[in-house]
Design a protein around this motif. Structure first.
Motif, PDB file in Angstrom:
ATOM      1  N   MET A   1       0.850  -1.196   0.000  1.00  0.00           N
ATOM      2  CA  MET A   1       0.000   0.000   0.000  1.00  0.00           C
ATOM      3  C   MET A   1       0.883   1.241   0.000  1.00  0.00           C
ATOM      4  SD  MET A   1      -3.075   1.113   2.467  1.00  0.00           S
ATOM      5  CE  MET A   1      -3.648  -0.488   3.028  1.00  0.00           C
ATOM      6  N   SER A   2       0.418   2.274  -0.675  1.00  0.00           N
ATOM      7  CA  SER A   2       1.212   3.493  -0.737  1.00  0.00           C
ATOM      8  C   SER A   2       1.028   4.320   0.524  1.00  0.00           C
ATOM      9  CB  SER A   2       0.796   4.301  -1.963  1.00  0.00           C
ATOM     10  OG  SER A   2      -0.593   4.469  -1.988  1.00  0.00           O
ATOM     11  N   SER A   3       2.029   5.057   0.887  1.00  0.00           N
ATOM     12  CA  SER A   3       1.922   5.911   2.064  1.00  0.00           C
ATOM     13  C   SER A   3       1.851   7.358   1.609  1.00  0.00           C
ATOM     14  CB  SER A   3       3.131   5.714   2.966  1.00  0.00           C
ATOM     15  OG  SER A   3       4.227   6.441   2.443  1.00  0.00           O
ATOM     16  N   ASP A   4       1.619   8.250   2.553  1.00  0.00           N
ATOM     17  CA  ASP A   4       1.472   9.656   2.219  1.00  0.00           C
ATOM     18  C   ASP A   4       2.780  10.249   1.707  1.00  0.00           C
ATOM     19  OD1 ASP A   4      -0.593  11.396   2.023  1.00  0.00           O
ATOM     20  OD2 ASP A   4      -0.116  12.438   3.885  1.00  0.00           O
ATOM     21  N   GLN A   5       3.897   9.780   2.244  1.00  0.00           N
ATOM     22  CA  GLN A   5       5.202  10.323   1.859  1.00  0.00           C
ATOM     23  C   GLN A   5       5.601   9.869   0.453  1.00  0.00           C
ATOM     24  OE1 GLN A   5       4.657   9.330   5.100  1.00  0.00           O
ATOM     25  NE2 GLN A   5       4.553  11.523   5.549  1.00  0.00           N
ATOM     26  N   ASP A   6       5.244   8.643   0.135  1.00  0.00           N
ATOM     27  CA  ASP A   6       5.719   8.082  -1.121  1.00  0.00           C
ATOM     28  C   ASP A   6       4.561   7.435  -1.864  1.00  0.00           C
ATOM     29  OD1 ASP A   6       7.672   5.202  -2.024  1.00  0.00           O
ATOM     30  OD2 ASP A   6       7.297   7.033  -3.141  1.00  0.00           O
ATOM     31  N   PRO A   7       3.636   8.255  -2.303  1.00  0.00           N
ATOM     32  CA  PRO A   7       2.462   7.656  -2.922  1.00  0.00           C
ATOM     33  C   PRO A   7       2.820   7.100  -4.298  1.00  0.00           C
ATOM     34  CG  PRO A   7       2.324  10.061  -2.936  1.00  0.00           C
ATOM     35  CD  PRO A   7       3.662   9.702  -2.393  1.00  0.00           C
ATOM     36  N   ASN A   8       2.410   5.915  -4.536  1.00  0.00           N
ATOM     37  CA  ASN A   8       2.595   5.429  -5.894  1.00  0.00           C
ATOM     38  C   ASN A   8       1.240   5.235  -6.536  1.00  0.00           C
ATOM     39  OD1 ASN A   8       3.225   4.208  -8.309  1.00  0.00           O
ATOM     40  ND2 ASN A   8       5.130   3.413  -7.438  1.00  0.00           N
ATOM     41  N   VAL A   9       0.824   6.339  -7.119  1.00  0.00           N
ATOM     42  CA  VAL A   9      -0.531   6.397  -7.649  1.00  0.00           C
ATOM     43  C   VAL A   9      -0.745   5.360  -8.742  1.00  0.00           C
ATOM     44  CG1 VAL A   9      -2.111   7.870  -8.944  1.00  0.00           C
ATOM     45  CG2 VAL A   9      -0.864   8.792  -6.994  1.00  0.00           C
ATOM     46  N   MET A  10       0.271   5.162  -9.566  1.00  0.00           N
ATOM     47  CA  MET A  10       0.086   4.234 -10.678  1.00  0.00           C
ATOM     48  C   MET A  10      -0.178   2.818 -10.172  1.00  0.00           C
ATOM     49  SD  MET A  10       2.614   3.089 -13.736  1.00  0.00           S
ATOM     50  CE  MET A  10       3.552   2.063 -12.640  1.00  0.00           C
TER      51      MET A  10
ATOM     52  N   ILE B   1      -7.977  16.239  -0.061  1.00  0.00           N
ATOM     53  CA  ILE B   1      -6.739  16.499   0.686  1.00  0.00           C
ATOM     54  C   ILE B   1      -5.490  16.342  -0.197  1.00  0.00           C
ATOM     55  CG2 ILE B   1      -5.450  16.068   2.850  1.00  0.00           C
ATOM     56  CD1 ILE B   1      -8.206  16.478   3.640  1.00  0.00           C
ATOM     57  N   LYS B   2      -5.607  15.637  -1.302  1.00  0.00           N
ATOM     58  CA  LYS B   2      -4.421  15.344  -2.112  1.00  0.00           C
ATOM     59  C   LYS B   2      -4.171  16.448  -3.137  1.00  0.00           C
ATOM     60  CE  LYS B   2      -3.951  11.510   0.063  1.00  0.00           C
ATOM     61  NZ  LYS B   2      -2.821  11.298   0.988  1.00  0.00           N
ATOM     62  N   PRO B   3      -2.898  16.696  -3.445  1.00  0.00           N
ATOM     63  CA  PRO B   3      -2.548  17.811  -4.325  1.00  0.00           C
ATOM     64  C   PRO B   3      -2.828  17.541  -5.809  1.00  0.00           C
ATOM     65  CG  PRO B   3      -0.573  16.617  -3.680  1.00  0.00           C
ATOM     66  CD  PRO B   3      -1.715  15.995  -2.921  1.00  0.00           C
ATOM     67  N   ALA B   4      -2.903  18.639  -6.549  1.00  0.00           N
ATOM     68  CA  ALA B   4      -3.175  18.565  -7.985  1.00  0.00           C
ATOM     69  C   ALA B   4      -2.194  17.645  -8.714  1.00  0.00           C
ATOM     70  CB  ALA B   4      -3.132  19.958  -8.595  1.00  0.00           C
TER      71      ALA B   4
ATOM     72  N   ASN C   1     -15.473  23.878  -1.872  1.00  0.00           N
ATOM     73  CA  ASN C   1     -14.323  24.767  -2.076  1.00  0.00           C
ATOM     74  C   ASN C   1     -13.144  24.021  -2.669  1.00  0.00           C
ATOM     75  OD1 ASN C   1     -15.807  26.834  -1.056  1.00  0.00           O
ATOM     76  ND2 ASN C   1     -14.786  26.865   0.950  1.00  0.00           N
ATOM     77  N   GLU C   2     -12.917  22.823  -2.176  1.00  0.00           N
ATOM     78  CA  GLU C   2     -11.769  22.050  -2.660  1.00  0.00           C
ATOM     79  C   GLU C   2     -11.985  21.600  -4.106  1.00  0.00           C
ATOM     80  OE1 GLU C   2     -10.612  18.981   0.079  1.00  0.00           O
ATOM     81  OE2 GLU C   2      -8.945  18.323  -1.198  1.00  0.00           O
ATOM     82  N   LEU C   3     -13.195  21.183  -4.410  1.00  0.00           N
ATOM     83  CA  LEU C   3     -13.466  20.792  -5.798  1.00  0.00           C
ATOM     84  C   LEU C   3     -13.280  21.988  -6.723  1.00  0.00           C
ATOM     85  CD1 LEU C   3     -16.268  18.505  -7.157  1.00  0.00           C
ATOM     86  CD2 LEU C   3     -15.707  20.633  -8.318  1.00  0.00           C
ATOM     87  N   ALA C   4     -13.856  23.132  -6.328  1.00  0.00           N
ATOM     88  CA  ALA C   4     -13.779  24.330  -7.174  1.00  0.00           C
ATOM     89  C   ALA C   4     -12.327  24.748  -7.407  1.00  0.00           C
ATOM     90  CB  ALA C   4     -14.562  25.470  -6.526  1.00  0.00           C
ATOM     91  N   GLU C   5     -11.540  24.679  -6.329  1.00  0.00           N
ATOM     92  CA  GLU C   5     -10.146  25.073  -6.432  1.00  0.00           C
ATOM     93  C   GLU C   5      -9.362  24.139  -7.359  1.00  0.00           C
ATOM     94  OE1 GLU C   5      -7.081  25.378  -2.954  1.00  0.00           O
ATOM     95  OE2 GLU C   5      -8.869  26.574  -2.501  1.00  0.00           O
ATOM     96  N   LYS C   6      -9.537  22.849  -7.161  1.00  0.00           N
ATOM     97  CA  LYS C   6      -8.798  21.895  -7.994  1.00  0.00           C
ATOM     98  C   LYS C   6      -9.273  21.934  -9.438  1.00  0.00           C
ATOM     99  CE  LYS C   6      -7.487  18.751  -4.317  1.00  0.00           C
ATOM    100  NZ  LYS C   6      -7.879  17.564  -3.543  1.00  0.00           N
ATOM    101  N   ALA C   7     -10.584  22.052  -9.617  1.00  0.00           N
ATOM    102  CA  ALA C   7     -11.122  22.051 -10.981  1.00  0.00           C
ATOM    103  C   ALA C   7     -10.606  23.251 -11.772  1.00  0.00           C
ATOM    104  CB  ALA C   7     -12.651  22.050 -10.943  1.00  0.00           C
TER     105      ALA C   7
ATOM    106  N   PHE D   1      -4.404   6.992  -3.455  1.00  0.00           N
ATOM    107  CA  PHE D   1      -3.577   8.177  -3.210  1.00  0.00           C
ATOM    108  C   PHE D   1      -2.785   8.133  -1.917  1.00  0.00           C
ATOM    109  CE2 PHE D   1      -7.047   9.947  -5.921  1.00  0.00           C
ATOM    110  CZ  PHE D   1      -6.263  10.345  -6.983  1.00  0.00           C
ATOM    111  N   GLY D   2      -2.977   7.105  -1.116  1.00  0.00           N
ATOM    112  CA  GLY D   2      -2.302   7.061   0.177  1.00  0.00           C
ATOM    113  C   GLY D   2      -3.258   7.498   1.276  1.00  0.00           C
ATOM    114  N   ALA D   3      -2.936   7.075   2.502  1.00  0.00           N
ATOM    115  CA  ALA D   3      -3.812   7.362   3.642  1.00  0.00           C
ATOM    116  C   ALA D   3      -3.906   8.862   3.871  1.00  0.00           C
ATOM    117  CB  ALA D   3      -3.287   6.667   4.881  1.00  0.00           C
ATOM    118  N   ARG D   4      -5.068   9.277   4.357  1.00  0.00           N
ATOM    119  CA  ARG D   4      -5.227  10.674   4.782  1.00  0.00           C
ATOM    120  C   ARG D   4      -4.964  10.758   6.268  1.00  0.00           C
ATOM    121  NH1 ARG D   4      -9.524   9.463   1.619  1.00  0.00           N
ATOM    122  NH2 ARG D   4     -10.765   9.010   3.458  1.00  0.00           N
ATOM    123  N   PRO D   5      -4.565  11.950   6.741  1.00  0.00           N
ATOM    124  CA  PRO D   5      -4.429  12.097   8.195  1.00  0.00           C
ATOM    125  C   PRO D   5      -5.779  11.811   8.845  1.00  0.00           C
ATOM    126  CG  PRO D   5      -4.002  14.193   7.065  1.00  0.00           C
ATOM    127  CD  PRO D   5      -4.285  13.187   6.014  1.00  0.00           C
ATOM    128  N   PRO D   6      -5.767  11.238  10.063  1.00  0.00           N
ATOM    129  CA  PRO D   6      -7.047  10.954  10.701  1.00  0.00           C
ATOM    130  C   PRO D   6      -7.863  12.218  10.859  1.00  0.00           C
ATOM    131  CG  PRO D   6      -5.194  10.397  12.166  1.00  0.00           C
ATOM    132  CD  PRO D   6      -4.618  10.924  10.891  1.00  0.00           C
TER     133      PRO D   6
END
Ligand SMILES: *Cc1c(COP(=O)(O)O)cnc(C)c1O
Length: 252
Positions: free
Chosen positions: A1-10, A44-47, A67-73, A244-249
């Motif tokens: 599983m991917s972690s937040d530091q080293d996400p391997n999205v693919m 929570i995940k970056p563009a 807000n997050e959807l609007a910003e990313k979109a 995308f990796g775990a989110r902070p709790p």
């Protein structure tokens, strides 16, 4: 599983897609044979990670805050690199955020219509934002777990609300039913009752309103249970952390 530091999205994406395929093979033959759609939940995940998933073929993405959807979109990187992206809104939609949501580029669907009033508002506002005369795809959210804190209509109201959308909201395109359901259900106890309830709601609404069951989608299942959801009939699964990796709790 991917972690937040080293996400391997693919790798995450490939894993999920192959598990979806395997779950489809286990699906009951009586269910509509619809290829499930994977919505990659990018909250929570970056563009940059969204672009990475897009470049590996992913097109549907989900966000639960307007807000997050609007910003990313509207993010220039996403606008440039993800021209065919489809944004799914999967969170609680408040009236004062409707315009911001509808104005977001590449909004594809609002999965969380939880009242006739919200349907009315979306129906009224959409013509200001749409290109040409396309309708806004929507799903009706059902509170299958009867939890006070969860949004969505009661299962018994399904026919009434869907009928309302079909009859009174000419600018909306009713696509299906969505549930979040209780978290951490233990599958060793048997099929998830939330998923069974959503399947039953579809059965009833199709009978009552004479709808083709093949045209009514079911959005259910997340990282921990999307395979189970598909076996029970999900046509849309919303998967975040295992891609995308775990989110902070508490950052849900
Ligand atoms: C966050 C979220 C998901 C995805 O959750 P994961 O456990 O990360 O897969 C799915 N649906 C909704 C409505 C969400 O808010």
């Amino acid at each position: 599983m991917s972690s937040d530091q080293d996400p391997n999205v693919m790798i995450g994406l490939k894993n999920v897609l192959s598990k979806i395929e395997a779950a489809v093979a286990r699906r009951n033959a009586n269910l509509p044979q619809i290829a499930p759609r994977l919505v990659a939940v990018s909250k929570i995940k970056p563009a940059a990670l969204i672009v990475e998933a897009y470049e590996h073929g992913q097109r549907d993405f989900g966000e639960n805050y307007v807000n997050e959807l609007a910003e990313k979109a509207s993010d220039p990187l996403i606008l440039e690199k993800c021209k065919d992206i489809k944004w799914h809104f999967i969170g609680h939609l408040q009236t004062n955020k409707i315009n911001k949501l509808l104005g977001s580029p590449n909004l594809y669907i609002v999965e969380t219509v939880h009242s006739e009033k919200l349907a009315d508002n979306l129906n009224k506002q959409w013509p200001k934002y749409r290109k040409s005369d396309e309708k806004l795809p929507v799903m009706v959210q059902i509170n299958t777990s009867a939890e006070e804190a969860k949004n969505g209509i009661e299962p018994s109201e399904t026919t009434k609300v869907v009928e309302y959308v079909l009859k009174n909201c000419p600018n909306l395109d009713f696509k299906g039913l969505m549930t979040i359901g209780q978290y951490d259900y233990d599958v060793s106890q048997g099929p998830n009752p939330d998923f069974l309830t959503l399947v039953k709601c579809r059965q009833e609404v199709c009978e009552n309103l004479n709808l083709d069951i093949n045209n009514v989608e079911l959005s259910m299942g997340m990282s921990t249970d999307y395979e189970h959801a598909i076996e029970l009939g999900a046509t849309t699964v919303r998967v975040g952390s295992v891609i995308f990796g775990a989110r902070p709790p508490k950052a849900n």
